[in-house]
Design a protein around this motif. Structure first.
Motif, PDB file in Angstrom:
ATOM      1  N   GLU A 142       5.842   1.933 -15.676  1.00  0.00           N
ATOM      2  CA  GLU A 142       5.557   1.172 -14.454  1.00  0.00           C
ATOM      3  C   GLU A 142       4.236   1.617 -13.832  1.00  0.00           C
ATOM      4  OE1 GLU A 142       7.461   0.398  -9.986  1.00  0.00           O
ATOM      5  OE2 GLU A 142       8.600   1.503 -11.496  1.00  0.00           O
ATOM      6  N   GLU A 143       4.027   2.931 -13.742  1.00  0.00           N
ATOM      7  CA  GLU A 143       2.791   3.452 -13.152  1.00  0.00           C
ATOM      8  C   GLU A 143       1.592   3.175 -14.052  1.00  0.00           C
ATOM      9  OE1 GLU A 143       2.296   4.800 -10.109  1.00  0.00           O
ATOM     10  OE2 GLU A 143       4.379   4.232  -9.737  1.00  0.00           O
ATOM     11  N   GLN A 145       1.169   0.681 -16.035  1.00  0.00           N
ATOM     12  CA  GLN A 145       0.820  -0.738 -16.035  1.00  0.00           C
ATOM     13  C   GLN A 145       0.090  -1.199 -14.776  1.00  0.00           C
ATOM     14  OE1 GLN A 145       3.575  -3.613 -18.046  1.00  0.00           O
ATOM     15  NE2 GLN A 145       4.938  -1.835 -18.138  1.00  0.00           N
ATOM     16  N   LYS A 146      -0.081  -0.310 -13.814  1.00  0.00           N
ATOM     17  CA  LYS A 146      -0.947  -0.643 -12.681  1.00  0.00           C
ATOM     18  C   LYS A 146      -2.403  -0.686 -13.129  1.00  0.00           C
ATOM     19  CE  LYS A 146       1.998   1.281  -9.022  1.00  0.00           C
ATOM     20  NZ  LYS A 146       2.118   2.309  -7.956  1.00  0.00           N
ATOM     21  N   ALA A 234      -8.300   0.828  -5.979  1.00  0.00           N
ATOM     22  CA  ALA A 234      -7.675  -0.360  -5.393  1.00  0.00           C
ATOM     23  C   ALA A 234      -8.716  -1.206  -4.670  1.00  0.00           C
ATOM     24  CB  ALA A 234      -6.565   0.048  -4.429  1.00  0.00           C
ATOM     25  N   TYR A 273      -7.303  -8.743  -8.465  1.00  0.00           N
ATOM     26  CA  TYR A 273      -6.206  -7.871  -8.879  1.00  0.00           C
ATOM     27  C   TYR A 273      -6.214  -6.667  -7.948  1.00  0.00           C
ATOM     28  CZ  TYR A 273      -3.339  -4.712 -11.677  1.00  0.00           C
ATOM     29  OH  TYR A 273      -2.363  -3.841 -12.094  1.00  0.00           O
ATOM     30  N   ASP A 275      -5.075  -3.604  -7.768  1.00  0.00           N
ATOM     31  CA  ASP A 275      -5.222  -2.194  -8.129  1.00  0.00           C
ATOM     32  C   ASP A 275      -6.579  -1.820  -8.715  1.00  0.00           C
ATOM     33  OD1 ASP A 275      -2.645  -1.258  -7.328  1.00  0.00           O
ATOM     34  OD2 ASP A 275      -1.788  -2.283  -9.059  1.00  0.00           O
TER      35      ASP A 275
END
Length: 375
Positions: A142-143, A145-146, A234, A273, A275
């Motif tokens: 999950e992390e 895929q940021k 970000a 996007y 991030d």
């Protein structure tokens, strides 16, 4: 102030509007239905032989120049040619026109093979695993895929860059005299057009343009390296930071430059996007469709065509040949017979540029979790 000055001021202010503190999330983008629209991939950048040849590219993952932290052939499947869907390439030319005079887009990545995607994903995943040995694979994924999407061969869930509908960009500027010369080269090539009798002049001019930009381009300050894998990357990081402290001069400069890139890309039709400040999506991609509120995407996974591969091989052979010619004495060309005149011209162009890897552009980051995030 007259009406024309007011208009110019209004346009300038419009390009520096604040980035929203809430960027539409891409959560659930893999569930967006894909109905492939068959928009083809096209080459963009040097030697593309089309209307996209004025967009400057630097193939970071291929290791084209010294702005890449990767060596040549270190990432399996890396391409020297930047390919993107045709509609995406058209939007990039629109974005280039929107930019204030003297500023230009540079594309670091667009279409990406699954081999490269896998290498980058594994690199980030393993880095996180070392930093957080207590995290399970689901959280690590999950992390990861940021910053790097999971490589996917599933037609309904393609990796964004593997669709040709995701683009990584930044902005550069040139010294005034170099800008004038590059502009003159563009004008001259535009006049010559496709006149086959002028192919040698076009080649010389193209090589000169590549060298001038590669060795003189100054990337604007965006606050992090391209491909930096931390929270500072970000898109609205500096917008949020400004709510808690007085920004330094460098931080304010980075905020303004991110605003400029954001507003230009949005006006050209791209989706941001959250991030990564450099990453933008076509609304035809699943991620772009999700953040723009659409229920269907037009871009699925796509493979290079035979023509695309032919172009890629041409670019590789040209790069290696040019690097060889920069080191070859003129006298040695006489041994090559009837092709010597063309080779002499190519050698002259190559030696005008010099080291093909040399560049004024800053080195990109290796996509990995920053050490300061370690537990």
């Amino acid at each position: 102030m007259d009406a024309s000055q007011e208009s110019i001021k209004s346009v300038a202010e419009d390009l520096y509007k604040p980035i929203p503190t809430e960027i539409p999330p891409a959560i659930g983008w893999k569930e967006v239905l894909v109905e492939e629209n068959e928009d083809p991939l096209v080459a963009i950048g040097p030697f593309s032989g089309n209307k996209y040849d004025r967009i400057f590219t630097s193939s970071i993952y291929f290791g084209e120049r010294d702005d890449s932290p990767y060596g040549r052939d270190k990432l399996k499947g890396a391409l020297i040619t930047t390919f993107a869907r045709r509609e995406v390439a058209d939007q990039l030319t629109t974005a280039e026109r929107i930019l204030p005079q003297g500023l230009h887009l540079i594309v670091m990545d667009a279409y990406r093979t699954l081999d490269v995607q896998q290498s980058l994903y594994t690199q980030y995943f393993e880095g996180l695993k070392k930093q957080h040995p207590d995290w399970d694979d689901d959280r690590l994924s999950e992390e990861t895929q940021k910053f790097v999407s999971l490589p996917s061969t599933t037609p309904s869930r393609p990796s964004p860059h593997n669709t040709g509908g995701a683009i990584d960009v930044a902005i550069y500027k040139l010294p005034e005299e170099v800008e004038k010369r590059v502009s003159a080269i563009n004008d001259r090539i535009g006049i010559i057009g496709e006149d086959e009798s002028e192919v040698e002049e076009v080649y010389r001019l193209e090589m000169e343009r590549i060298g001038l930009i590669a060795k003189n381009a100054k990337l604007l300050n965006f606050g992090t390296q391209w491909d930096f894998g931390g929270v500072e990357a970000a898109l609205n990081y500096f917008e949020g930071l400004a709510q808690h402290k007085q920004l330094s001069r460098e931080e304010e400069e980075a905020r303004q430059n991110r605003r400029l890139l954001y507003n230009v890309m949005i006006k050209a039709g791209f989706e941001p996007y959250a991030d990564e400040w450099w990453h933008y999506n076509s609304v035809q991609s699943q991620m772009g469709a999700m953040t723009s509120g659409k229920t269907r995407a037009g871009y699925g996974a796509i493979e290079l065509s035979e023509e695309d591969w032919h172009h890629e091989l041409m670019r590789r052979k040209h790069l290696h040949g040019t690097e060889l010619l920069t080191r070859t004495p003129v006298q040695s060309l006489d041994k090559l017979g009837r092709h010597v005149l063309w080779l002499e011209m190519a050698q002259e162009a190559a030696q005008t540029i010099g080291d093909m890897k040399e560049t004024s552009l800053p080195r990109a980051a290796i996509i990995e979790p920053p050490e300061k995030q370690a537990a």
